[in-house]
Scaffold this motif. Sequence first.
Motif, PDB file in Angstrom:
ATOM      1  N   LEU A 242       0.918  -1.067  -0.147  1.00 31.67           N
ATOM      2  CA  LEU A 242      -0.215  -0.331   0.084  1.00 31.67           C
ATOM      3  C   LEU A 242       0.917   1.196  -0.274  1.00 31.67           C
ATOM      4  O   LEU A 242       1.356   1.305   1.147  1.00 31.67           O
ATOM      5  CB  LEU A 242      -0.732   0.245   1.215  1.00 31.67           C
ATOM      6  CG  LEU A 242      -1.739  -1.173   1.439  1.00 31.67           C
ATOM      7  CD1 LEU A 242      -2.408  -1.105   2.430  1.00 31.67           C
ATOM      8  CD2 LEU A 242      -3.209  -1.479   0.501  1.00 31.67           C
ATOM      9  N   GLY A 243       1.293   1.768  -1.071  1.00 29.87           N
ATOM     10  CA  GLY A 243       1.718   2.583  -1.694  1.00 29.87           C
ATOM     11  C   GLY A 243       1.454   4.136  -2.304  1.00 29.87           C
ATOM     12  O   GLY A 243       0.252   4.566  -2.464  1.00 29.87           O
ATOM     13  N   GLY A 244       2.477   4.839  -3.298  1.00 29.71           N
ATOM     14  CA  GLY A 244       2.089   5.620  -4.092  1.00 29.71           C
ATOM     15  C   GLY A 244       0.936   5.692  -5.149  1.00 29.71           C
ATOM     16  O   GLY A 244       0.510   5.566  -5.542  1.00 29.71           O
ATOM     17  N   GLY A 245       1.548   4.144  -5.824  1.00 30.72           N
ATOM     18  CA  GLY A 245       0.566   3.290  -6.573  1.00 30.72           C
ATOM     19  C   GLY A 245      -0.239   3.102  -6.321  1.00 30.72           C
ATOM     20  O   GLY A 245      -1.677   3.491  -7.100  1.00 30.72           O
ATOM     21  N   THR A 246      -0.907   2.973  -4.916  1.00 33.46           N
ATOM     22  CA  THR A 246      -2.966   2.455  -4.186  1.00 33.46           C
ATOM     23  C   THR A 246      -3.436   4.110  -4.751  1.00 33.46           C
ATOM     24  O   THR A 246      -4.249   3.922  -4.703  1.00 33.46           O
ATOM     25  CB  THR A 246      -2.541   1.622  -2.708  1.00 33.46           C
ATOM     26  OG1 THR A 246      -1.674   1.048  -2.946  1.00 33.46           O
ATOM     27  CG2 THR A 246      -4.228   1.524  -2.629  1.00 33.46           C
ATOM     28  N   GLY A 249      -3.888   4.603  -8.015  1.00 33.16           N
ATOM     29  CA  GLY A 249      -4.808   3.899  -8.703  1.00 33.16           C
ATOM     30  C   GLY A 249      -6.469   4.461  -8.297  1.00 33.16           C
ATOM     31  O   GLY A 249      -7.504   4.459  -9.053  1.00 33.16           O
ATOM     32  N   LEU A 250      -6.328   4.368  -6.882  1.00 34.23           N
ATOM     33  CA  LEU A 250      -7.736   4.218  -5.976  1.00 34.23           C
ATOM     34  C   LEU A 250      -8.256   6.092  -6.876  1.00 34.23           C
ATOM     35  O   LEU A 250      -9.770   5.553  -7.186  1.00 34.23           O
ATOM     36  CB  LEU A 250      -7.853   4.182  -4.664  1.00 34.23           C
ATOM     37  CG  LEU A 250      -7.213   2.479  -4.143  1.00 34.23           C
ATOM     38  CD1 LEU A 250      -7.444   2.801  -2.475  1.00 34.23           C
ATOM     39  CD2 LEU A 250      -8.293   1.660  -4.562  1.00 34.23           C
ATOM     40  N   LEU A 251      -7.723   6.753  -6.608  1.00 36.35           N
ATOM     41  CA  LEU A 251      -7.757   7.974  -6.673  1.00 36.35           C
ATOM     42  C   LEU A 251      -8.182   8.853  -8.110  1.00 36.35           C
ATOM     43  O   LEU A 251      -9.166   9.134  -8.603  1.00 36.35           O
ATOM     44  CB  LEU A 251      -7.572   9.306  -6.225  1.00 36.35           C
ATOM     45  CG  LEU A 251      -6.900   9.087  -4.653  1.00 36.35           C
ATOM     46  CD1 LEU A 251      -6.036  10.567  -4.414  1.00 36.35           C
ATOM     47  CD2 LEU A 251      -7.954   9.541  -4.119  1.00 36.35           C
ATOM     48  N   THR A 255     -12.036   9.060  -8.409  1.00 36.58           N
ATOM     49  CA  THR A 255     -12.058  10.924  -8.643  1.00 36.58           C
ATOM     50  C   THR A 255     -11.980  11.627  -9.838  1.00 36.58           C
ATOM     51  O   THR A 255     -12.204  12.411 -10.394  1.00 36.58           O
ATOM     52  CB  THR A 255     -11.219  11.921  -7.575  1.00 36.58           C
ATOM     53  OG1 THR A 255      -9.599  11.500  -8.503  1.00 36.58           O
ATOM     54  CG2 THR A 255     -11.624  11.693  -6.296  1.00 36.58           C
ATOM     55  N   GLY A 256     -11.406  10.675 -10.560  1.00 39.71           N
ATOM     56  CA  GLY A 256     -10.859  10.239 -12.047  1.00 39.71           C
ATOM     57  C   GLY A 256     -10.076  11.654 -12.397  1.00 39.71           C
ATOM     58  O   GLY A 256      -9.886  12.428 -13.175  1.00 39.71           O
ATOM     59  N   LEU A 338      -7.979   9.164   1.760  1.00 38.23           N
ATOM     60  CA  LEU A 338      -6.888   8.304   1.645  1.00 38.23           C
ATOM     61  C   LEU A 338      -5.814   8.447   1.838  1.00 38.23           C
ATOM     62  O   LEU A 338      -4.900   7.370   1.664  1.00 38.23           O
ATOM     63  CB  LEU A 338      -7.174   7.809  -0.050  1.00 38.23           C
ATOM     64  CG  LEU A 338      -6.961   6.860  -0.308  1.00 38.23           C
ATOM     65  CD1 LEU A 338      -7.347   5.311  -0.096  1.00 38.23           C
ATOM     66  CD2 LEU A 338      -7.227   6.494  -2.181  1.00 38.23           C
ATOM     67  N   LEU A 339      -5.476  10.170   1.196  1.00 36.43           N
ATOM     68  CA  LEU A 339      -3.896  10.110   1.447  1.00 36.43           C
ATOM     69  C   LEU A 339      -3.501  10.138   2.666  1.00 36.43           C
ATOM     70  O   LEU A 339      -2.371   9.405   3.484  1.00 36.43           O
ATOM     71  CB  LEU A 339      -3.493  11.634   1.080  1.00 36.43           C
ATOM     72  CG  LEU A 339      -2.443  12.518   0.910  1.00 36.43           C
ATOM     73  CD1 LEU A 339      -0.976  11.729   0.380  1.00 36.43           C
ATOM     74  CD2 LEU A 339      -2.178  13.969   1.619  1.00 36.43           C
TER      75      LEU A 339
END
Length: 426
Positions: A242-246, A249-251, A255-256, A338-339
Amino acid sequence: MAKLIPYPGSIRINVAGAFIVDDEITPESGSSNTPPLDSTLSPGTTLTANISNGQSSKTHNRDIVLPHHTSDVSHIAVDIGGSLAKLVYFTRDGDNLGGRINFTMFETENIQDLISFMSKLISARRRSSSVERSSKPDSRTDQHVYIMATGGGAYKFYDRLRKELDVEIWREDEMECLIVGLDFFITEIPDEVFTYSEQNPMSFVEAKQDIYPYLLVNIGSGVSMIMVSGPRQFKRIGGSSLGGGTLWGLLSLITGAKSFDEMLLLASKGDNTNVDMLVGDIYGTDYGRIGLKSSTIASSFGKVFKQRLESDEDDTDVDGPVHEGNQRFKAEDISRSLLYAISNNIGQIAYLQAQRYNLEHIYFGGSFIRGHPQTMNTLSYAIKFWSAGDKKAYFLRHEGYLGAVGAFLKRQPTGWGRRNSFDGKG
């Protein structure tokens, strides 16, 4: 006496009087991740920096000026990760007043942009060498250009880089490059390392020589935690998927947002209390007995499910992602929540690893941080809270370039050793 720092191939870096340039220029064209090539890269000119009296008028991405380094540098370094590719290269002043280490970054999915930029650097380097050798027959300038590559992309894109750039490429171990780069920043570059708090956002730590042991928490697409106990003595002791890629990816789904910088901008404008459940939402006040303030996050996204149920009862349409019509939850609030969730998770794991191995100093690196205040404050607060102030979180102004700088420093003459990071055996 000049302060020459030797490293393991062809040069010794002179760091006497080194300083970080603070003023940045705005890219005039191209990707927001790609600064424009300086006019000194135009055909027929030499690859130079614009330096005069220890100051510079053209800068980007916090270059490091080396006002007394005049030796030839014939290589470029790149750290190609899963999400971002970081590039480090040297330019020198045409009047031999020194030079600078330049930094720039590309999204890995736009690998062709990186290759095109490197191709221009290589062409400029070759022209510069040719001009110098013509005007100075006894010049020892190396006409060859070398690429020092690290990160997973050094293997994934190896054949493509060799074919399109037509240069020799050395692949260096990723973890070792991270440590070499971090050691360099800690020991040699002033105003590089700092601690962070809301009261004192950037408190610089003086460069020092006695640095071991320490924990490096490198946050890229994923997270690696590396215990460094001495020169060339390191061990990966943990990490997280669970890092920057997470976050990215999720945002991008929720959020688009189209870029990591756009996501961080959203987070900076958001209010996570609209989606997170706080201690105060449960107790109505602090939970003083166990040291929890009312503003402490009890459950990330904890308010979302309840509010969606209430919306269903009101026959409000809440189907689909936020950017496709669900107006109840703002993209800014979700981004900030999320951040915080990912940063808090990383901070607590980092503390547990530091506690397990009795490490007092914890350095956070990687492109996830990007100098973002909320990220640094969350990580710093987590370390301070869980350690009761016994351990410290440190940040760097070039946090995303540790691996690239480490690879850059490893192109050195056989027999040389890093004064602090290497044991002198070459």
